[in-house]
Write a protein that holds these residues in place. Sequence first.
Motif, PDB file in Angstrom:
ATOM      1  N   GLU A 215       8.732  -9.873  55.003  1.00  0.00           N
ATOM      2  CA  GLU A 215       8.590  -9.438  53.608  1.00  0.00           C
ATOM      3  C   GLU A 215       9.303 -10.397  52.658  1.00  0.00           C
ATOM      4  N   GLU A 216      10.495 -10.849  53.033  1.00  0.00           N
ATOM      5  CA  GLU A 216      11.223 -11.798  52.185  1.00  0.00           C
ATOM      6  C   GLU A 216      10.468 -13.120  52.072  1.00  0.00           C
ATOM      7  N   VAL A 217       9.920 -13.592  53.180  1.00  0.00           N
ATOM      8  CA  VAL A 217       9.141 -14.837  53.164  1.00  0.00           C
ATOM      9  C   VAL A 217       7.915 -14.671  52.263  1.00  0.00           C
ATOM     10  N   ASN A 218       7.244 -13.522  52.347  1.00  0.00           N
ATOM     11  CA  ASN A 218       6.073 -13.272  51.498  1.00  0.00           C
ATOM     12  C   ASN A 218       6.449 -13.225  50.020  1.00  0.00           C
ATOM     13  N   LYS A 219       7.591 -12.648  49.706  1.00  0.00           N
ATOM     14  CA  LYS A 219       8.048 -12.620  48.310  1.00  0.00           C
ATOM     15  C   LYS A 219       8.337 -14.031  47.810  1.00  0.00           C
TER      16      LYS A 219
ATOM     17  N   PRO B  14      -0.213 -14.306  51.521  1.00  0.00           N
ATOM     18  CA  PRO B  14      -1.232 -13.525  52.233  1.00  0.00           C
ATOM     19  C   PRO B  14      -2.395 -13.173  51.299  1.00  0.00           C
ATOM     20  N   ASP B  15      -3.564 -12.888  51.867  1.00  0.00           N
ATOM     21  CA  ASP B  15      -4.730 -12.525  51.052  1.00  0.00           C
ATOM     22  C   ASP B  15      -4.519 -11.209  50.319  1.00  0.00           C
ATOM     23  N   GLU B  16      -3.756 -10.320  50.932  1.00  0.00           N
ATOM     24  CA  GLU B  16      -3.439  -9.035  50.308  1.00  0.00           C
ATOM     25  C   GLU B  16      -1.928  -8.841  50.346  1.00  0.00           C
ATOM     26  N   ILE B  17      -1.370  -8.452  49.216  1.00  0.00           N
ATOM     27  CA  ILE B  17       0.067  -8.218  49.106  1.00  0.00           C
ATOM     28  C   ILE B  17       0.272  -6.718  48.962  1.00  0.00           C
ATOM     29  N   THR B  18       1.017  -6.146  49.900  1.00  0.00           N
ATOM     30  CA  THR B  18       1.211  -4.697  49.928  1.00  0.00           C
ATOM     31  C   THR B  18       2.692  -4.358  49.892  1.00  0.00           C
ATOM     32  N   GLY B  19       3.075  -3.545  48.911  1.00  0.00           N
ATOM     33  CA  GLY B  19       4.427  -3.015  48.853  1.00  0.00           C
ATOM     34  C   GLY B  19       5.506  -3.994  48.438  1.00  0.00           C
ATOM     35  N   ILE B  20       5.133  -5.167  47.982  1.00  0.00           N
ATOM     36  CA  ILE B  20       6.123  -6.188  47.634  1.00  0.00           C
ATOM     37  C   ILE B  20       6.440  -6.191  46.144  1.00  0.00           C
ATOM     38  N   LEU B  21       5.437  -5.994  45.318  1.00  0.00           N
ATOM     39  CA  LEU B  21       5.678  -5.981  43.886  1.00  0.00           C
ATOM     40  C   LEU B  21       4.988  -4.791  43.255  1.00  0.00           C
TER      41      LEU B  21
ATOM     42  N   TYR C 262       2.380   8.667  44.843  1.00  0.00           N
ATOM     43  CA  TYR C 262       3.000   8.123  46.047  1.00  0.00           C
ATOM     44  C   TYR C 262       2.003   7.255  46.806  1.00  0.00           C
ATOM     45  N   VAL C 263       1.651   6.137  46.190  1.00  0.00           N
ATOM     46  CA  VAL C 263       0.780   5.157  46.834  1.00  0.00           C
ATOM     47  C   VAL C 263       1.512   3.817  46.840  1.00  0.00           C
ATOM     48  N   THR C 264       1.279   3.054  47.865  1.00  0.00           N
ATOM     49  CA  THR C 264       1.910   1.744  47.983  1.00  0.00           C
ATOM     50  C   THR C 264       1.144   0.746  47.127  1.00  0.00           C
ATOM     51  N   PRO C 265       1.839   0.021  46.254  1.00  0.00           N
ATOM     52  CA  PRO C 265       1.150  -0.988  45.438  1.00  0.00           C
ATOM     53  C   PRO C 265       0.458  -2.028  46.322  1.00  0.00           C
ATOM     54  N   ARG C 266      -0.768  -2.379  45.947  1.00  0.00           N
ATOM     55  CA  ARG C 266      -1.554  -3.378  46.678  1.00  0.00           C
ATOM     56  C   ARG C 266      -2.181  -4.342  45.689  1.00  0.00           C
ATOM     57  N   PHE C 267      -2.138  -5.610  46.039  1.00  0.00           N
ATOM     58  CA  PHE C 267      -2.742  -6.643  45.207  1.00  0.00           C
ATOM     59  C   PHE C 267      -3.578  -7.562  46.075  1.00  0.00           C
ATOM     60  N   HIS C 268      -4.658  -8.060  45.493  1.00  0.00           N
ATOM     61  CA  HIS C 268      -5.524  -9.029  46.158  1.00  0.00           C
ATOM     62  C   HIS C 268      -5.363 -10.368  45.447  1.00  0.00           C
ATOM     63  N   VAL C 269      -5.367 -11.442  46.204  1.00  0.00           N
ATOM     64  CA  VAL C 269      -5.236 -12.774  45.624  1.00  0.00           C
ATOM     65  C   VAL C 269      -6.577 -13.173  45.020  1.00  0.00           C
TER      66      VAL C 269
ATOM     67  N   PRO D  19      -3.930 -21.771  39.694  1.00  0.00           N
ATOM     68  CA  PRO D  19      -2.640 -21.093  39.605  1.00  0.00           C
ATOM     69  C   PRO D  19      -2.727 -19.707  40.252  1.00  0.00           C
ATOM     70  N   LEU D  20      -1.579 -19.195  40.647  1.00  0.00           N
ATOM     71  CA  LEU D  20      -1.542 -17.914  41.341  1.00  0.00           C
ATOM     72  C   LEU D  20      -1.891 -16.767  40.398  1.00  0.00           C
ATOM     73  N   LYS D  21      -2.895 -15.994  40.807  1.00  0.00           N
ATOM     74  CA  LYS D  21      -3.292 -14.783  40.077  1.00  0.00           C
ATOM     75  C   LYS D  21      -3.585 -13.700  41.095  1.00  0.00           C
ATOM     76  N   LEU D  22      -3.057 -12.512  40.835  1.00  0.00           N
ATOM     77  CA  LEU D  22      -3.272 -11.366  41.706  1.00  0.00           C
ATOM     78  C   LEU D  22      -3.968 -10.261  40.932  1.00  0.00           C
ATOM     79  N   ARG D  23      -4.762  -9.443  41.641  1.00  0.00           N
ATOM     80  CA  ARG D  23      -5.455  -8.313  41.021  1.00  0.00           C
ATOM     81  C   ARG D  23      -5.005  -7.034  41.707  1.00  0.00           C
ATOM     82  N   CYS D  24      -4.605  -6.054  40.896  1.00  0.00           N
ATOM     83  CA  CYS D  24      -4.171  -4.762  41.422  1.00  0.00           C
ATOM     84  C   CYS D  24      -5.361  -4.052  42.070  1.00  0.00           C
TER      85      CYS D  24
END
Length: 152
Positions: free
Chosen positions: A68-72, A99-106, A119-126, A131-136
């Motif tokens: 998780e720290e490496v992904n952050k 990662p292609d999908e970021i879960t629970g990190i931000l 009570y849902v875990t935040p999920r983002f798709h790259v 430049p880096l852009k993520l979509r909720c």
Amino acid sequence: MPENLKIEVIPEGTVIDHIPAGKWLKVIEILGLTKPNGGTLLIASNVPSKKLGRKDIVKVEGRYLSEEEVNKIALIAPMATVNIVKDYKIIEKFNVEIPDEITGILKCPNPNCVSNHEYVTPRFHVESREPLKLRCHYCERTINEDEIAQNL
């Protein structure tokens, strides 16, 4: 400028190299190292780099990073290299990967997003790496690098 930059070697721990210049503070915040905890923390800031022009380096003695720290770290320093050190030798070296999908990190910066109220875990798709852009996943809000760093 000196030919060889000398930064103290650590006997055991983690070296995070190729952090974009000025981002070392966010890296140590991610790692929870902003308060003294007994371990040695070495920081080199604004160091010349062939790859980045200028870079930061963080060395953490006696500590290894979780996935998780490496992904952050990948989200704020996508070109970073992580070196695992034991007995003063690098025993493992790898580049961080977003990662292609970021879960629970931000968290989603949209105050109306369901992930901020249920009570849902935040999920983002790259959407874009450069430049880096993520979509909720829930509200479809797109966030850029600055918003990512603020919501880690």
